[in-house]
Design a protein around this motif. Structure first.
Motif, PDB file in Angstrom:
ATOM      1  N   ILE A 152       0.834  -1.221   0.000  1.00  0.00           N
ATOM      2  CA  ILE A 152       0.000   0.000   0.000  1.00  0.00           C
ATOM      3  C   ILE A 152       0.860   1.260   0.000  1.00  0.00           C
ATOM      4  CG2 ILE A 152      -2.061  -1.023   1.047  1.00  0.00           C
ATOM      5  CD1 ILE A 152      -1.078   0.115   3.765  1.00  0.00           C
TER       6      ILE A 152
ATOM      7  N   THR B 205      -3.685   2.016  11.022  1.00  0.00           N
ATOM      8  CA  THR B 205      -4.777   2.264  10.061  1.00  0.00           C
ATOM      9  C   THR B 205      -4.381   1.785   8.664  1.00  0.00           C
ATOM     10  OG1 THR B 205      -5.083   4.334  11.262  1.00  0.00           O
ATOM     11  CG2 THR B 205      -6.393   4.033   9.259  1.00  0.00           C
TER      12      THR B 205
ATOM     13  N   LEU C 272       5.410  -2.971  14.503  1.00  0.00           N
ATOM     14  CA  LEU C 272       4.879  -1.816  15.217  1.00  0.00           C
ATOM     15  C   LEU C 272       6.094  -1.023  15.705  1.00  0.00           C
ATOM     16  CD1 LEU C 272       2.088  -0.723  16.539  1.00  0.00           C
ATOM     17  CD2 LEU C 272       2.984  -1.754  18.623  1.00  0.00           C
TER      18      LEU C 272
HETATM   19  N1  SAH Z   1      -4.837  -2.605   8.716  1.00  0.00           N
HETATM   20  C1  SAH Z   1      -3.939  -2.037   7.763  1.00  0.00           C
HETATM   21  C2  SAH Z   1      -2.606  -2.731   7.839  1.00  0.00           C
HETATM   22  C3  SAH Z   1      -1.494  -1.831   7.539  1.00  0.00           C
HETATM   23  S1  SAH Z   1       0.096  -2.493   7.878  1.00  0.00           S
HETATM   24  C4  SAH Z   1      -4.545  -2.100   6.379  1.00  0.00           C
HETATM   25  O1  SAH Z   1      -5.597  -2.724   6.227  1.00  0.00           O
HETATM   26  O2  SAH Z   1      -4.026  -1.488   5.459  1.00  0.00           O
HETATM   27  C5  SAH Z   1       0.390  -1.921   9.527  1.00  0.00           C
HETATM   28  C6  SAH Z   1       0.388  -0.440   9.713  1.00  0.00           C
HETATM   29  O3  SAH Z   1       0.842  -0.161  11.031  1.00  0.00           O
HETATM   30  C7  SAH Z   1       1.327   0.336   8.781  1.00  0.00           C
HETATM   31  O4  SAH Z   1       0.577   1.275   8.069  1.00  0.00           O
HETATM   32  C8  SAH Z   1       2.318   1.022   9.734  1.00  0.00           C
HETATM   33  O5  SAH Z   1       2.719   2.291   9.323  1.00  0.00           O
HETATM   34  C9  SAH Z   1       1.505   1.072  11.005  1.00  0.00           C
HETATM   35  N2  SAH Z   1       2.289   1.249  12.232  1.00  0.00           N
HETATM   36  C10 SAH Z   1       3.520   0.766  12.545  1.00  0.00           C
HETATM   37  N3  SAH Z   1       3.900   1.175  13.776  1.00  0.00           N
HETATM   38  C11 SAH Z   1       2.869   1.917  14.263  1.00  0.00           C
HETATM   39  C12 SAH Z   1       2.635   2.604  15.497  1.00  0.00           C
HETATM   40  N4  SAH Z   1       3.528   2.621  16.505  1.00  0.00           N
HETATM   41  N5  SAH Z   1       1.477   3.268  15.643  1.00  0.00           N
HETATM   42  C13 SAH Z   1       0.530   3.265  14.657  1.00  0.00           C
HETATM   43  N6  SAH Z   1       0.700   2.644  13.475  1.00  0.00           N
HETATM   44  C14 SAH Z   1       1.842   1.957  13.286  1.00  0.00           C
END
Ligand code: SAH
Length: 219
Positions: free
Chosen positions: A54, A86, A205
């Protein structure tokens, strides 16, 4: 096959056929146009049985993984849900279809902004987005009946457990960088129980209670 037909097929072949039977949830997956959440370059693959890029080095999870995580929250419709990560906003939309309010935190402002755009365009009024470190949760709106984390962490970030209601449910991938276990956490009468669901691989994360921020430079 057009996108609507592909979506029906995705629900039947990837979700129902693998044992996910919650009709409210399956209806949500039939409604949410997954292809509008992914970059144009991969739009034709939107309904395939796999994760997709993405942008910003992040991925949207495979539909089955989104469904498995959603189903472990057992949403009835009255819940206030906290989502961490998100991303493109697809999982957020599924949660918004199934719960009362969704609070979602994304570390990368650019993804949060794109997510906001599409979620607003689709008319979700019960979604609240914030850009920042989600390992700290979103204390302003606690407690949450359900918490869903879609990035991997070495352990449950303590603030997320603090912000989880009683009773409450959380689902998150826990483990080392390259492979994790999807874990369901239940809190009831002040007792917290954990159940392992399956092996999985998520992006990290990055934050105070996740992995150190500079880990992305190591890979
Ligand atoms: N549910 C999302 C999955 C995205 S992948 C979807 O359907 O597209 C996981 C996401 O977690 C990434 O966008 C990444 O930037 C975010 N992420 C990583 N560490 C984070 C943090 N500490 N706080 C919030 N978001 C985080």
């Amino acid at each position: 096959m057009n996108f609507d037909e592909q979506r029906v097929q995705m629900v039947e072949q990837q979700l129902r056929a693998r044992g996910l039977r919650d009709e409210r949830m399956l209806a949500a997956f039939r409604r949410v146009p997954r292809h509008l959440f992914v970059p144009e370059m991969v739009q034709l693959q939107a309904y395939e049985d796999r994760p997709l890029p993405i942008g910003e080095g992040q991925t949207i999870s495979q539909p089955y993984m989104v469904a498995l995580m959603t189903s472990s929250l057992c949403l009835q419709g009255h819940e206030r849900v906290l989502e961490i990560g998100t991303g493109c906003g697809y999982q957020t939309a599924i949660l918004a279809e199934m719960a009362l309010e969704v609070y979602s935190v994304e570390r990368l402002a650019i993804l949060s902004g794109k997510g906001r755009e599409i979620l607003e365009r689709l008319g979700y009024l019960n979604v609240h987005l914030s850009a920042g470190d989600g390992s700290l949760g979103w204390p302003d709106h606690e407690p949450y009946d359900a918490v869903l984390v879609s990035a991997s962490t070495p352990r449950i970030p303590p603030p997320l457990l603090e912000q989880l209601a009683d009773p409450g449910r959380m689902v998150l991938p826990i483990g080392p960088r390259d492979s994790q276990t999807l874990v369901e956490v239940h809190r009831r009468n002040r007792v917290v129980r954990q159940k392992e669901i399956t092996r999985c691989v998520f992006v990290p994360l990055l934050g105070q209670y996740g992995w150190p921020e500079d880990i992305s430079n190591l890979t």
